[in-house]
Design a protein around this motif. Structure first.
Motif, PDB file in Angstrom:
ATOM      1  N   ALA A  35       0.840  -1.205   0.000  1.00 27.30           N
ATOM      2  CA  ALA A  35       0.000   0.000   0.000  1.00 27.30           C
ATOM      3  C   ALA A  35       0.875   1.255   0.000  1.00 27.30           C
ATOM      4  O   ALA A  35       0.596   2.224  -0.716  1.00 27.30           O
ATOM      5  CB  ALA A  35      -0.931  -0.012   1.209  1.00 27.30           C
ATOM      6  N   THR A  36       1.934   1.222   0.779  1.00 26.45           N
ATOM      7  CA  THR A  36       2.843   2.383   0.821  1.00 26.45           C
ATOM      8  C   THR A  36       3.510   2.590  -0.538  1.00 26.45           C
ATOM      9  O   THR A  36       3.578   3.712  -1.050  1.00 26.45           O
ATOM     10  CB  THR A  36       3.929   2.166   1.894  1.00 26.45           C
ATOM     11  OG1 THR A  36       3.300   2.004   3.154  1.00 26.45           O
ATOM     12  CG2 THR A  36       4.882   3.352   1.946  1.00 26.45           C
ATOM     13  N   ALA A  37       3.994   1.496  -1.101  1.00 20.76           N
ATOM     14  CA  ALA A  37       4.694   1.598  -2.389  1.00 20.76           C
ATOM     15  C   ALA A  37       3.761   2.166  -3.463  1.00 20.76           C
ATOM     16  O   ALA A  37       4.149   3.040  -4.246  1.00 20.76           O
ATOM     17  CB  ALA A  37       5.221   0.233  -2.812  1.00 20.76           C
ATOM     18  N   LEU A  38       2.519   1.684  -3.473  1.00 21.42           N
ATOM     19  CA  LEU A  38       1.581   2.155  -4.495  1.00 21.42           C
ATOM     20  C   LEU A  38       1.099   3.580  -4.192  1.00 21.42           C
ATOM     21  O   LEU A  38       0.597   4.258  -5.085  1.00 21.42           O
ATOM     22  CB  LEU A  38       0.392   1.203  -4.608  1.00 21.42           C
ATOM     23  CG  LEU A  38       0.735  -0.189  -5.179  1.00 21.42           C
ATOM     24  CD1 LEU A  38      -0.514  -1.054  -5.265  1.00 21.42           C
ATOM     25  CD2 LEU A  38       1.372  -0.073  -6.557  1.00 21.42           C
ATOM     26  N   ALA A  39       1.268   4.023  -2.952  1.00 21.33           N
ATOM     27  CA  ALA A  39       0.897   5.405  -2.620  1.00 21.33           C
ATOM     28  C   ALA A  39       1.813   6.399  -3.319  1.00 21.33           C
ATOM     29  O   ALA A  39       1.461   7.562  -3.523  1.00 21.33           O
ATOM     30  CB  ALA A  39       0.970   5.614  -1.109  1.00 21.33           C
ATOM     31  N   SER A  52      -2.535  14.481  -6.130  1.00 22.45           N
ATOM     32  CA  SER A  52      -2.955  13.348  -6.976  1.00 22.45           C
ATOM     33  C   SER A  52      -3.575  12.251  -6.128  1.00 22.45           C
ATOM     34  O   SER A  52      -3.256  12.117  -4.950  1.00 22.45           O
ATOM     35  CB  SER A  52      -1.746  12.745  -7.692  1.00 22.45           C
ATOM     36  OG  SER A  52      -1.027  13.734  -8.374  1.00 22.45           O
ATOM     37  N   PHE A  53      -4.458  11.491  -6.776  1.00 26.55           N
ATOM     38  CA  PHE A  53      -4.928  10.263  -6.141  1.00 26.55           C
ATOM     39  C   PHE A  53      -3.840   9.202  -6.303  1.00 26.55           C
ATOM     40  O   PHE A  53      -3.261   9.087  -7.387  1.00 26.55           O
ATOM     41  CB  PHE A  53      -6.201   9.736  -6.821  1.00 26.55           C
ATOM     42  CG  PHE A  53      -7.424  10.538  -6.514  1.00 26.55           C
ATOM     43  CD1 PHE A  53      -7.885  10.653  -5.211  1.00 26.55           C
ATOM     44  CD2 PHE A  53      -8.126  11.173  -7.531  1.00 26.55           C
ATOM     45  CE1 PHE A  53      -9.023  11.384  -4.941  1.00 26.55           C
ATOM     46  CE2 PHE A  53      -9.259  11.906  -7.255  1.00 26.55           C
ATOM     47  CZ  PHE A  53      -9.716  12.024  -5.957  1.00 26.55           C
ATOM     48  N   PRO A  54      -3.564   8.423  -5.279  1.00 20.55           N
ATOM     49  CA  PRO A  54      -2.532   7.393  -5.454  1.00 20.55           C
ATOM     50  C   PRO A  54      -3.100   6.098  -6.041  1.00 20.55           C
ATOM     51  O   PRO A  54      -4.285   5.792  -5.880  1.00 20.55           O
ATOM     52  CB  PRO A  54      -2.047   7.157  -4.024  1.00 20.55           C
ATOM     53  CG  PRO A  54      -3.231   7.446  -3.177  1.00 20.55           C
ATOM     54  CD  PRO A  54      -4.043   8.495  -3.896  1.00 20.55           C
ATOM     55  N   LEU A  55      -2.236   5.345  -6.676  1.00 25.27           N
ATOM     56  CA  LEU A  55      -2.614   4.054  -7.237  1.00 25.27           C
ATOM     57  C   LEU A  55      -3.069   3.079  -6.138  1.00 25.27           C
ATOM     58  O   LEU A  55      -3.842   2.156  -6.382  1.00 25.27           O
ATOM     59  CB  LEU A  55      -1.406   3.464  -7.983  1.00 25.27           C
ATOM     60  CG  LEU A  55      -1.636   2.231  -8.855  1.00 25.27           C
ATOM     61  CD1 LEU A  55      -2.604   2.514  -9.987  1.00 25.27           C
ATOM     62  CD2 LEU A  55      -0.318   1.737  -9.434  1.00 25.27           C
ATOM     63  N   SER A  56      -2.591   3.308  -4.926  1.00 24.32           N
ATOM     64  CA  SER A  56      -2.935   2.409  -3.815  1.00 24.32           C
ATOM     65  C   SER A  56      -4.445   2.333  -3.589  1.00 24.32           C
ATOM     66  O   SER A  56      -4.939   1.351  -3.033  1.00 24.32           O
ATOM     67  CB  SER A  56      -2.229   2.847  -2.533  1.00 24.32           C
ATOM     68  OG  SER A  56      -2.500   4.194  -2.266  1.00 24.32           O
ATOM     69  N   VAL A  78      -1.867   1.448   8.157  1.00 26.40           N
ATOM     70  CA  VAL A  78      -0.416   1.611   8.347  1.00 26.40           C
ATOM     71  C   VAL A  78       0.246   1.996   7.026  1.00 26.40           C
ATOM     72  O   VAL A  78       1.076   2.913   6.968  1.00 26.40           O
ATOM     73  CB  VAL A  78       0.204   0.319   8.925  1.00 26.40           C
ATOM     74  CG1 VAL A  78       1.729   0.390   8.917  1.00 26.40           C
ATOM     75  CG2 VAL A  78      -0.298   0.074  10.339  1.00 26.40           C
ATOM     76  N   GLY A  79      -0.152   1.299   5.962  1.00 26.06           N
ATOM     77  CA  GLY A  79       0.434   1.591   4.649  1.00 26.06           C
ATOM     78  C   GLY A  79       0.154   3.022   4.227  1.00 26.06           C
ATOM     79  O   GLY A  79       1.051   3.729   3.754  1.00 26.06           O
ATOM     80  N   ALA A  80      -1.082   3.459   4.425  1.00 25.23           N
ATOM     81  CA  ALA A  80      -1.441   4.825   4.037  1.00 25.23           C
ATOM     82  C   ALA A  80      -0.736   5.850   4.923  1.00 25.23           C
ATOM     83  O   ALA A  80      -0.302   6.904   4.442  1.00 25.23           O
ATOM     84  CB  ALA A  80      -2.963   4.999   4.133  1.00 25.23           C
ATOM     85  N   ALA A  87       5.036   9.878   0.468  1.00 23.18           N
ATOM     86  CA  ALA A  87       4.420  10.324  -0.792  1.00 23.18           C
ATOM     87  C   ALA A  87       3.435  11.467  -0.516  1.00 23.18           C
ATOM     88  O   ALA A  87       2.226  11.323  -0.725  1.00 23.18           O
ATOM     89  CB  ALA A  87       3.717   9.151  -1.464  1.00 23.18           C
ATOM     90  N   PRO A  88       3.951  12.604  -0.054  1.00 23.66           N
ATOM     91  CA  PRO A  88       3.043  13.726   0.248  1.00 23.66           C
ATOM     92  C   PRO A  88       2.299  14.237  -0.982  1.00 23.66           C
ATOM     93  O   PRO A  88       1.223  14.838  -0.853  1.00 23.66           O
ATOM     94  CB  PRO A  88       3.988  14.796   0.825  1.00 23.66           C
ATOM     95  CG  PRO A  88       5.362  14.407   0.405  1.00 23.66           C
ATOM     96  CD  PRO A  88       5.357  12.946   0.245  1.00 23.66           C
TER      97      PRO A  88
END
Lengths: 260, 594
Positions: A35-39, A52-56, A78-80, A87-88
């Motif tokens: 989730a963090t990586a895709l954020a 932006s909206f994240p891919l997560s 936690v991921g978010a 990823a601000p």
């Protein structure tokens, strides 16, 4: 001939695995990291914010189906939360991001609950209905936005709420259990539309308290929001089919409340 | 040896069993068949016990049962009794057993988690609440024992493969275990790393008296180093015995799909030729001595006829041409230094050399995954700078060491069809080529299965089928036999042979030289970024000094052949295989290449 062991059968006591609501901690950590990586990856612009909206957002529902409601909410949250810091550019409002992600995991996990958990969706549905009331009411009453603009601009939110309240909630979850990859994909697509919509509703309700975007923005959102929501659902379906079929094939331990 | 003065020496009577298995049977959860069947075994204190058996025999499960991980972590059904240091592995938690048993697994990469070597060793000790002062005292001791002294502050990733595995051994040793278990500790390592690990383990066993249980497919090393060997097959303990007894019974090993040491196989064949061999040696030095004695006793005539296959002389234009190739990585490492070579259509080329010799860097230039810093690479006469990666991928197939890294579709059929679809072929063409390729690899029946649900050897075939479907001219196998047992390794190499017979140009990178005489025709030896030798396989394998310079050793048959040369022949006889050596000793030569 079947083998008959000569030794006496022993009482096997399993070591206590560190697990949250039946999901191994290692799975939660792994999916939080996903989730963090895709954020970090932007999916679409947030009108008027420069963010932006994240891919997560496409995988928050999947995390709920893989881990169950509690562990899914935890992994997403936690991921978010970590994503807020790393990823601000994809974080409009940290509270909304984390809350939306966690609620998404929770809602996904309760779609096809059994036993006492069969009813867990109901308080959540009330929660989402209340949020929609606050969200739309604020637009209509405080900001004077036209009703049709609110209706069109929040299509993904109210459609998700309806799909969550109706039997479609259970159907989508059941399709994901199918052995046919097409049914799994369809279940994931529709399920992601529903749950990502509720995530969007949760986050937007919080953000709107501070942003109060006007009628023009609601109208601009009308065609854009469904389009980007289709992308979220497609992301969930594409990633989800591979992950679910792979997990089934590899025979890894399935979390107790998983839906795959 | 400094370690003797610093590390506690384990001095216990050998007769005492440090671990006991009594009628142990085990089913994994949901498993239809037991993985262990009525295993009864004593591990004597201070011994070096080898566990051998084909893949799926139950070796890893047995190792895990000695640690209590089976069944405490996995669950399942467990019958019988297992004890370690007198503790029942079902009645004591794994944390308590961990004070008595250390375990080292196959892949060093997956065992190391800390950011420094001293932290890596301290990790388990901290978890067992060993006092800080004691931890600080133990770290240099165990590092010395595995010859890694002075590396405390380094990051584990700065170490080579062999050093990483030795670090994993040090971390296990720091617990001062009664029993050290090593599960295939050398299968992922190059020959140098493998030598390092075997030497370290032998030293721990001989100098310090550490009890060792090691599962391994490395027949030559197991015969050399172990005190006793236990053979598992289909979950049963078939036989235990001294290495001489176990590895000397070649037919018995063949029955169980195991490879004997080449020296044993050679003498077994000599015996079959009617030349009486009193006892089949399993160690090379014994084999060389016995060969000499045998000749004196029986006046064996070593013939020197010609006629062994030498490989084809190809006159076709080069398919691949590397001209004065240099490559420097971003960090300044000069990985290739003026390499020039040519590969012609239909050749079967073996590329060998130690880790870091430049083999993979060289191969990546063929695929344009790396570009030359100097020099050039030509494919069919065209400079790769003018070609695209995707274009080259159609012509050159690459089978990576770990097939799982190349698999990402959900069915075998989709995996094979994936690249074809992306290359824009029609649906009919995709279907036809997919079926053809699946048939060639014997995978048509599992077309709808998930690739990851197949055994590892079959997963490699899926990758090969996907590559084959693109009809490449060249197929590169990068360490295809690593982590495979003998049967699995031969299976993959037979596929390479089949592809070669189909007219494909085959390039194989491997450290398992003993497997290659039946396949490769030509060998390119790399060392420190240069091409040390480019020669027919017979010539290359007999250049022992040159191979040693890049930390490689030829198969035992080559050493035996060279001992013949020294004693008898008076001329170069470049025999390669046990069969050839045995035939010569028996006076029925298959041929001799002078």
């Amino acid at each position: 001939m079947a083998f008959i062991p000569s030794g006496e059968e022993r009482d096997v006591r399993r070591v206590k695995r560190v697990a949250v609501d039946g999901a191994p901690l290692s799975y939660i950590v792994t999916l939080a990291a996903v989730a963090t990586a895709l954020a970090i990856v932007p999916l679409s612009v947030v009108v008027g914010s420069g963010k932006s909206f994240p891919l997560s957002q496409g995988v928050y529902p999947l995390v709920g189906w893989l881990l169950g409601p509690v562990a899914g909410a935890l992994a997403n949250g936690v991921g978010a939360l970590i994503g807020v810091f790393v990823a601000p550019h994809t974080t409009t409002l940290p509270l909304a991001t984390v809350l939306g992600a966690a609620v998404g995991g929770l809602a996904a996990g309760v779609m096809r609950g059994s036993g006492k958990r069969r009813w867990w969706w109901q308080p959540l549905a009330l929660f989402f209905a209340a949020l929609y009331g606050i969200y739309a009411g604020q637009a209509l009453i405080r900001n004077g936005v036209a009703w049709y603009a609110v209706l069109l601009g929040s299509l993904i939110d109210w459609s998700a709420l309806l799909l969550f309240v109706m039997p479609t909630r259970v159907w989508f979850a059941q399709w994901m259990l199918s052995t046919d990859p097409k049914s799994v994909a369809l279940g994931l697509f529709c399920g992601t539309w529903t749950i990502a919509g509720l995530t969007h509703l949760t986050a937007s309700s919080v953000i709107y308290i501070f942003s109060n975007w006007p009628n023009e923005v609601w109208l601009a959102m009308a065609p854009l929001a469904p389009l980007e929501h289709v992308i979220r659902a497609a992301v969930g379906a594409i990633i989800g089919v591979g992950v679910i079929l792979g997990l089934r094939a590899t025979g890894l331990v399935k979390p107790e409340h998983a839906n795959f | 040896m400094g370690m003797q003065s610093h590390v506690p020496v384990y001095s216990h009577p050998r007769a005492v069993a440090v671990a006991r298995l009594d009628a142990v049977s085990y089913w994994y959860p949901g498993g239809r068949e037991p993985v262990l069947k009525d295993i009864s075994l004593r591990v004597r204190r201070g011994e070096f016990l080898g566990l051998v058996g084909p893949t799926g025999a139950g070796k890893t499960t047995l190792c895990l049962a000695l640690m209590g991980i089976v069944p405490q972590f996995y669950g399942g059904r467990f019958f019988g009794r297992a004890t370690v240091a007198g503790l029942d592995t079902l009645e004591h938690p794994i944390s308590a057993l961990a004070k008595h048993v250390g375990i080292v697994f196959e892949d060093p990469e997956t065992q190391l988690t800390a950011t420094s070597i001293e932290n890596e060793i301290a990790f388990a000790l901290e978890n067992l609440k060993v006092p800080r002062e004691e931890i600080i005292a133990r770290i240099p001791r165990v590092l010395e024992a595995v010859r890694l002294e002075g590396t405390e502050k380094k990051h584990p990733h700065e170490l080579s493969g062999g050093q990483k595995q030795r670090l994993a051994i040090a971390a296990a040793l720091a617990l001062q275990p009664d029993l050290l278990i090593l599960d295939e500790p050398t299968s992922q390592l190059d020959p140098l790393g493998s030598q390092e690990v075997f030497a370290t383990v032998r030293e721990l066993n001989e100098a310090l008296g550490v009890t060792i249980v090691m599962a391994s497919h490395a027949a030559e090393e197991m015969a050399e180093f172990t005190d006793r060997v236990a053979l598992l097959a289909q979950g049963r303990l078939v036989k235990t015995g001294a290495p001489g007894e176990m590895y000397g019974d070649v037919e018995f090993l063949h029955e169980h799909a195991l490879r004997p040491p080449q020296v044993a196989e050679t003498f077994y064949m000599i015996n079959n030729y009617g030349v009486g061999v009193a006892q089949i040696p399993v160690r090379l030095d014994a084999g060389i001595a016995q060969l000499s004695a045998l000749k004196n006793e029986h006046a064996v005539v070593i013939a020197s006829a010609t006629g062994l296959p030498t490989g084809r002389e190809s006159t076709t234009p080069p398919l691949l041409s590397v001209q004065n190739l240099h490559h420097r990585y971003g960090d300044g490492a000069h990985a290739l230094r003026g390499v020039s070579l040519e590969v012609r259509e239909g050749e079967y080329v073996l590329i060998i050399g130690q880790n870091g010799a430049g083999k993979s860097t060289l191969v990546k230039h063929f695929l344009k995954l790396l570009e030359p810093t100097e020099g050039k690479v030509l494919v069919s006469g065209t400079d790769t700078r003018e070609l695209t990666v995707s274009g080259l991928a159609r012509r050159i197939g690459y089978v990576a060491q770990n097939p799982d890294n190349q698999i990402f579709n959900t069915t075998v059929g989709d995996e094979v069809a994936f690249a074809l679809k992306n290359l824009g072929h029609s649906a009919e063409e995709v279907e036809a080529r997919t079926v053809e390729s699946l048939e060639a690899m014997g995978l048509l029946e599992v077309r709808e299965r998930h690739p990851l649900a197949l055994p590892k050897g079959d997963r490699a075939r899926v990758v090969i089928a996907a590559i084959l479907a693109m009809k490449p001219e060249i197929i590169i196998f990068d360490e295809p036999t690593t982590g495979q047992d003998y049967r699995g390794a031969k299976y993959i190499l037979e596929i390479s042979r089949k592809l070669h017979e189909m007219g494909k140009t085959v390039i194989v990178i491997t450290h398992h030289l003993y497997l290659m005489p039946d396949y490769a025709e030509r060998v390119i030896v790399m060392g420190k970024g240069t091409k040390l030798l480019d020669a027919p396989i017979r010539q290359a394998f007999h250049d022992i000094d040159l191979l040693a310079s890049t930390y490689l050793a030829p198969p035992q048959a080559v050493f035996l052949a060279q001992s013949l040369r020294e004693d008898d022949l008076g001329e170069a006889c470049l025999l390669l295989t046990p069969k050839e050596v045995a035939a010569h000793v028996a006076g029925k030569p298959l041929g001799c290449i002078a």
